[in-house]
Scaffold this active site. Structure first.
Site: not given
Length: 233
Positions: A101, A146, A153, A212, A215
């Site tokens: 990301r 990320h 994810d 999460e 993740h």
């Protein structure tokens, strides 16, 4: 004397260069070989790249996702392939929601989070939280693993039916029900599937994020202090 001054200057420049690489936002990876398109490595890998489109908590395509590609560092890609290969032998596979990301995408999240008037996605993504609490609860931050290129994810799918396994909560639901160890409002089977994913990932060098279930970050990530900002394309 002049030689000593030159050597000292060289050391200072080298140190400054190292600091920039490890703390700044870089325009590109160190080399093309450092990041891999996962679809080229794993043909059966599926993806649902939420930030490339509008089906996400911001409600719009996110800055930096110029193409629907799944990029990771070569070390993370190799570790993830081991998980994929193992699951395929059982008739399952991985589905990726997000991988590398760009920092500009996280900056986009920050701008959205600071706009208290925009709550159009609240019921779907954070129904039990005030938007202002997303920072304090650890769901959004100024930096993301990320962007270091070794965080992913994901979830599990059936290769036969193409169905995503039911983990008890959807991806990016900012709620306590999404924590890996949550059991009070999900079934035993759903919790078992979360643990299946967690154990398979941990077996091959990944570390889970407790809040999460989807993740994971590679424990021995190659760029632990670098937050890249080159676009996904």
């Amino acid at each position: 004397m002049k030689l000593n001054i030159i050597l000292k200057s060289f050391v200072v420049i080298a140190l400054l260069s190292f600091t920039t690489v490890n703390n700044g936002n870089n325009e590109g990876p160190p080399s093309k070989e450092d990041f891999i398109d996962l679809k080229e490595l794993m043909p059966n890998l599926r993806s649902d790249l939420r930030y490339y489109g509008s089906n996400n908590f911001v409600g719009t395509p996110i800055e930096g996702y110029n193409e629907p590609k799944v990029l990771l560092t070569k070390e993370a890609a190799a570790a993830l392939k081991k998980v994929q290969d193992e699951l395929e032998r059982l008739g399952f596979g991985l589905l990726i929601y997000d991988a590398y990301r760009p920092q500009r995408a996280t900056d986009h999240f920050m701008k959205w989070a600071e706009d208290a008037s925009d709550t159009s996605t609240k019921m779907e993504f954070y129904p039990n939280l005030d938007k202002k609490d997303l920072f304090a609860k650890g769901y959004i931050s100024t930096k993301s693993g990320h962007s270091r290129g070794s965080t992913v994810d994901l979830t599990i799918v059936s290769l036969k039916t193409k169905q995503i396994l039911n983990m008890g909560s959807p991806y990016d639901l900012f709620d306590e029900v999404s924590s890996t160890d949550h059991t009070s409002s999900i079934s035993k089977n759903q919790h078992s599937l979360r643990l299946l994913l967690k154990r398979r990932m941990e077996k091959h060098g990944w570390q889970s994020y407790a809040q999460e279930w989807w993740h994971f970050t590679l424990k021995d990530e190659p760029f632990p202090n670098t937050y890249f900002d080159f676009p996904v394309e």
